[in-house]
Every structure is written in C-alpha cells, then in structure tokens.
Design an enzyme around this catalytic site. Structure first.
Site, mmCIF file in Angstrom:
data_model
loop_
_atom_site.group_PDB
_atom_site.id
_atom_site.type_symbol
_atom_site.label_atom_id
_atom_site.label_comp_id
_atom_site.label_asym_id
_atom_site.label_seq_id
_atom_site.Cartn_x
_atom_site.Cartn_y
_atom_site.Cartn_z
ATOM 1 N N CYS A 53 0.823 -1.217 0.000
ATOM 2 C CA CYS A 53 0.000 0.000 0.000
ATOM 3 C C CYS A 53 0.864 1.279 0.000
ATOM 4 O O CYS A 53 1.563 1.512 -0.966
ATOM 5 C CB CYS A 53 -0.953 -0.045 1.184
ATOM 6 N N ARG A 64 -12.104 6.147 -3.437
ATOM 7 C CA ARG A 64 -11.297 5.269 -2.610
ATOM 8 C C ARG A 64 -11.600 3.817 -2.959
ATOM 9 O O ARG A 64 -12.759 3.462 -3.160
ATOM 10 C CB ARG A 64 -11.619 5.536 -1.139
ATOM 11 N N HIS A 78 -3.893 -5.883 1.812
ATOM 12 C CA HIS A 78 -3.723 -6.135 3.249
ATOM 13 C C HIS A 78 -4.341 -7.487 3.531
ATOM 14 O O HIS A 78 -4.760 -8.184 2.649
ATOM 15 C CB HIS A 78 -4.445 -5.121 4.116
#
Lengths: 406, 238
Positions: B94, B127, B191
């Site tokens: 990320c 997002r 993640h």
C-alpha cells in the site's frame, strides 16, 4: 420549546415506543430519526435548559457514560443514551424520552463530536482516547484529532476533561481554555508514535511521554488511578469498588468522577453510585447456562482487545469475530492484537471470520479449537466461568442467544 | 542469505504499520523457522538508520503524513537502496508500495519516491475499499492473490516492472492490474495482511532470500480454509 419542537419531540417518543412494542429494536434510534425529520433543530431545542456532558473517544465511551450518569444522579435526574446509540438521532431520542431533566450525559460517536457540540452547547466534553478503529470506513486517527481540535477551538467556554496519557487527545484538547487532565492509562501506543503537531517521534518512559521535536508532552493529570482507587485533585484517594472488571474500568471511573466534579459532585458522594452499575448494554453481563457462568466482553478494535484481556479471568475463553458493516469489513487489525495473554487457556473460536482468527492465533502460538456455534462452545467448555470476547455484531449475536441480556 | 541466519527488517513500524502489517513479518519469520532457518528480526524506527545488509525488507501501509515523512527519511537514509542492489528482497504494501516508485501523492502534493521500481502513483476518482483478488503473473508460479484493499491511490506501471496480478475483483493499481514486481521486489495493495492470505508469496520471498528453489511444504490448513472462504465470497455476486 417552540411548537414544532414539541410536536417533533412527542412524535419521536411515540415512534420509539412503537418500535419497542413491535419488537423491532430498543427504539433508541428510530424516534430521534423521525423527530429530526420534523424539526432539524430538535436536538438543540431538547438540549436547551440542561447542563450537559458529552463523552467521546474510540473506546470506553458507553461504559464511561453510564458511570458518569450514575455519578451525576447525586444531583437529580439525568438523561442519557444508555443503549450506546451515539449519533444525533440517538441523542434526540434519549432527551425526548427523558422529558425535562436538569442534566444529561451523552455518549457521542467521535466523528459526530463537532456537530453535537454545536447542537447541545455542553458544559463539559470528556475526551477518552483515539486509536485505529474500522479503518475501511472510519477517519484515520490524525484526522480525527484534528477535527476535535477544531471543534473545541470554536467553543472556548466548554470545560474539557481529557486523557493526559493519549498524545492524540492531548493535542486535540491543548488549545482549550479550561482543561482538566485525567490519567486512565493507555495500553495501546501504536497510533501515537509520531507527534501530531510536528511529526517528530514521541518517546515514552513509564507513564511519561514527550515529543522529541516540539513542546508537546504529557500534562500533569489532576485525576489519577492508584491501586484500586482514584486520587482526586486535592490528593485524596478514594477506594473504587465496581461490579465491572479490570483496571480499565477504574480508569473509566476516574473519568466519570472528574466529569461529575465539573458539575459540583464530590467524589465521596459519587463513588457509591458507581458500584450500582453492573453491566452496560450486555457488556460484562454474566449469564448462567448449563453449569457455565458465561461473561460477555465486547472488544471492537486492537486497543479494546488489550483491555478485554486485562478484564478476562484465566478461564476457558470463546473468541468470536464477524466482519459485517458495523464491525468494519477489514479483519487485518487481528494482527495488531497480541493474543499471547491467552496462551495456557482453553480457547474456542467462532464467528463469520473465525478462519482469519485461526490464522492469526496459529502465528501467535495460541492453540485453539474452532466451533461452528456459540452453543457448541458452551457444550465444549468445562463447567465454571466461560469468558466470551467478541466484536460488535458477534457480540450482539451471542447476546441475542442469551435473550438480549443487558 | 548473509550468513546462516535470515535477517528480516521491518521498516519504520512507527510510521508505516496501519493495516495489520506486523502480520507479514510474523508470518515470514514463522515460515522460515518451521523450515529450520534461524531468523533475526530487526524493527527499525524512522529515527534510526536502516541496516544495509539484510535478506528481506518489509514496508507497510500508513496515512498520508507518515507516508511522506517515511519517503523523505528513506531517501536520506539510502540503506534499503544499497541492500536491494546487493540482492535483498522487499515486500511493500500500500503506502509502502507507492513510495518505492518515482512519485506519489500525499496530502494533496506530489512527493518524490525512492525510485526503486518503475511505478508512479496519483489519486484515483474514488477510494478503493474491499476485497481484492487476481491471477498472479504466471512466471511466478503462484496461486491466485487474495486480499483486502483500502487506498485512494492509482498506480501506473512503467516498462521496467511487471504487474503482480491481473485483477479479478477490486481495483488494485487501476482496476486492471494489481501490484508490481521486479527483481526481488514485490509491491501490493493487498492487506489481510497480504501473507496471511497468500502464504505462497511468503515462500516466494523466502526462496529468493535463501536461493533454494524448493522449500519443505508446511501445514497450511487454516490459511487454505481462509483462502477458500474469501475466494468463495468474491465469487458470489454481491
């Protein structure tokens, strides 16, 4: 109160009562939602004439609100949102339902604090802590601290009661004119290694912390926890006997006493009231079933898991994890929690996302057994205490199996 | 491997460790130890120099401010650059992935990256939050990628890198590709943490670090079940 507000308030109470009667919920949100549709200023109208304390933070706000309301009852009737409905709809419902009370203690979701300060013009705002929580949708910690800081700067008359142990809280509060600092301890440090003011590393030694690049440092607290009691600003120590477990709750009690003191409540009078609180919307509730004494602990994010381990006894333990909307959809926080305190205990796991937890526990060297239902865990556990630690919807599921225990 | 011990460096946990990134470190260490490899873990805070000799560097996700700060300090430090030039492997997630490239956006401004891989990142229209899955580059010979993403960036790959995966669910770099790899560097938006759902990527890094083509198989019952559940979840229409 203007006529429109009176109508809105009355309709709001009726809707809440209908919701409860229909078994659709505890009515703590729907009533306020309808009331605010009729009169968008209803929360402000319902707040006027009351002396109000707001309680906000990532963790401990429902319990601290309950303890504060208990302490404030020394003064008279206190309105409060005791079901944890902590957004403006919940505040509106709570105040409408309570009728005219001289005082109110309201738990406020941290994202809504600015809005609720504007609407309710509180006398006191208590700031507990800020840490990572549901990052897939919540604001990141530094942004939240900035929102609080801006909100408080716009209301210089508010008496701020804030946690000296949390650098993010201290930074959010430090611009206020009237501040009372308390120390409730902070187990979780992983969101405050970097100074929110200047970006330099924050150093810690024992209880102290300080920024290595600017003057931000831990202020001297006026209220502190010592052993199983609380020291007040005069230096007097008060034994705090609670029905709620853990030193975390002694810290919450210290906060409640500090808030109540802003309204003139003396700790001597308030302390016995704190002992009347036995469970908070199912949290800490104990239920006996099939020879097992089941105790429910809610843990929603890494910081609150550390606190739950502090509260739990060395007993067989069931962990239940979901990742539905109210929980946050991301389970990666499981790796921010060190489950090592559970080593040596019999551990059961369940919930929608038990496999995420299984992988985590394996890496953590914590042996476990996977069970598909809560009932299976109860049957598999030996007679005696069974500690249940669950995140939000998993907790509500288990609470439902125990007849919505409060 | 430097000597007989596998040296893992966790880069700046004080700045870049937001989404359970510690898990990647713990999983790598455990999988090495289960194969009998001694492991040394070095956690390096951002005010300390990075060791220039280690086997695997891990760099995680974080908020905008810490990301920009981490990039400045990593550029000034230079340790990771030197280590990679000497053959160290890197797993970057990320924000940590973005800052390995030429540039990225943080707090509304373009920031210089470390220029270690040929990628650049900017802001996307929305997002990207949710399950992420994809088919990993066949040259790596790994099973599909599974993860959870939460980022506002979009990443553009230059000719000097290959996408880590072709996206089947989620956004990744741009809705088409996810992550990047080049040499012994792997970057991803996943993640979960990434290695809890993708132990095969952990083993890829361990193979790169040790030079062994094959590693003894491990009991992956629980991560297999987790992967199976997540793969089934993304295959179901929402």
């Amino acid at each position: 109160m203007p006529l429109r507000a009176k109508v809105a308030s009355s309709v709001s109470r009726t809707a809440a009562a209908l919701s409860r009667a229909a078994g659709r919920g505890d009515g703590s949100v729907i009533g306020g939602w309808i009331g605010l549709k009729i009169d968008p200023d209803l929360l402000a109208h319902l707040s006027s004439g009351r002396a109000i304390a707001l309680v906000s933070g990532t963790n401990g706000k429902t319990t601290t609100t309950r303890l504060t309301a208990a302490a404030m009852q020394v003064l008279g009737p206190v309105a409060t949102n005791s079901f944890g409905a902590n957004m403006p709809t919940g505040h509106t419902s709570a105040l409408a339902k309570a009728g005219a009370t001289p005082y109110a203690v309201l738990e406020v979701d941290e994202h809504y604090l600015a809005q609720v300060i504007d609407a309710t013009e509180p006398r006191v705002v208590a700031l507990l802590n800020l840490s990572r929580d549901q990052l897939d949708r919540a604001k990141e910690v530094a942004m939240m601290a900035q929102l609080w800081r801006t909100a408080l700067a716009a209301h210089p008359d508010v008496l701020v009661v804030a946690n000296a142990d949390d650098p993010m809280v201290v930074w959010a509060a430090e611009g206020s004119t009237h501040i009372t600092w308390f120390s409730a301890g902070q187990r979780w440090h992983d969101d405050s290694w970097v100074c929110p003011e200047c970006g330099s590393p924050i150093e810690r030694r024992d209880a102290q912390w300080w920024c290595t690049g600017c003057p931000l440092r831990r202020p001297q607290p006026q209220w502190t926890v010592e052993d199983d009691g609380v020291v007040d600003p005069t230096g007097a120590w008060h034994l705090v006997k609670l029905q709620l477990p853990g030193t975390v709750n002694i810290g919450n009690a210290a906060t409640a006493l500090a808030v109540a003191a802003q309204f003139g409540v003396r700790p001597l009078e308030a302390v016995p009231r704190l002992a009347t609180v036995s469970s908070v919307a199912g949290r800490y509730a104990q239920v006996d079933r099939d020879g097992r004494n089941i105790r429910l602990l809610l843990a929603k994010n890494p910081a609150s898991w550390l606190e739950a381990f502090d509260m739990a006894e060395e007993a067989p333990t069931l962990l239940s994890i979901n990742a539905r909307d109210p929980d946050g959809l991301d389970t990666s926080w499981l790796f921010d929690v060190d489950f090592a305190p559970l080593r040596g205990r019999q551990v059961f796991i369940t919930g929608d996302r038990a496999y995420d937890l299984a992988v985590r526990l394996e890496v953590n060297d914590v042996p476990f057994r996977h069970v598909s239902t809560f009932e299976e865990a109860v049957r598999a556990a030996p007679p005696g205490r069974l500690e249940v630690i669950a995140n939000y919807t998993a907790f509500q599921d288990i609470r439902a199996e125990l007849d919505r225990v409060n | 491997m430097s000597e007989s011990t596998l040296r893992l460096v966790w880069v700046y946990p004080d700045l870049l460790s937001t989404y359970g990134d510690r898990g990647n470190l713990l999983i790598l260490a455990r999988r090495a130890q289960q194969r009998g490899l001694p492991v040394e873990i070095v956690e390096v805070r951002s005010d300390r120099p990075l060791p220039a000799t280690a086997d695997i560097y891990l760099i995680g996700g974080g908020e905008d401010g810490p990301q920009a700060l981490a990039a400045q300090r990593l550029i000034a430090d230079g340790g990771m650059h030197r280590a990679v030039n000497q053959g160290a492997a890197v797993l970057a997630v990320c924000a940590g992935y973005q800052l390995l490239g030429t540039s990225f956006y943080a707090k509304g401004a373009r920031c210089h990256g470390l220029n270690m891989i040929d990628i650049s990142s900017d802001r996307g229209p929305s997002r990207a939050v949710g399950e992420l899955a994809g088919e990993i580059d066949p040259r790596l010979g790994l099973p599909p990628l599974s993860g959870f993403e939460n980022h506002g960036g979009r990443t553009h790959l230059g000719p000097g890198v290959s996408p880590l995966a072709r996206v089947t669910t989620g956004i990744g770099n741009d809705g088409q590709t996810e992550g990047a790899w080049h040499g012994k560097i792997v970057g991803t938006y996943s993640h979960g943490p990434a290695l809890s759902r993708n132990p095969a990527i952990a083993d890829l890094l361990l193979r790169w670090a040790t030079g062994h083509d094959r590693l003894p198989a491990l009991d992956d019952t629980w991560s297999d079940r987790l992967r199976g559940e997540r793969m089934a979840a993304v295959a179901r229409p929402a």
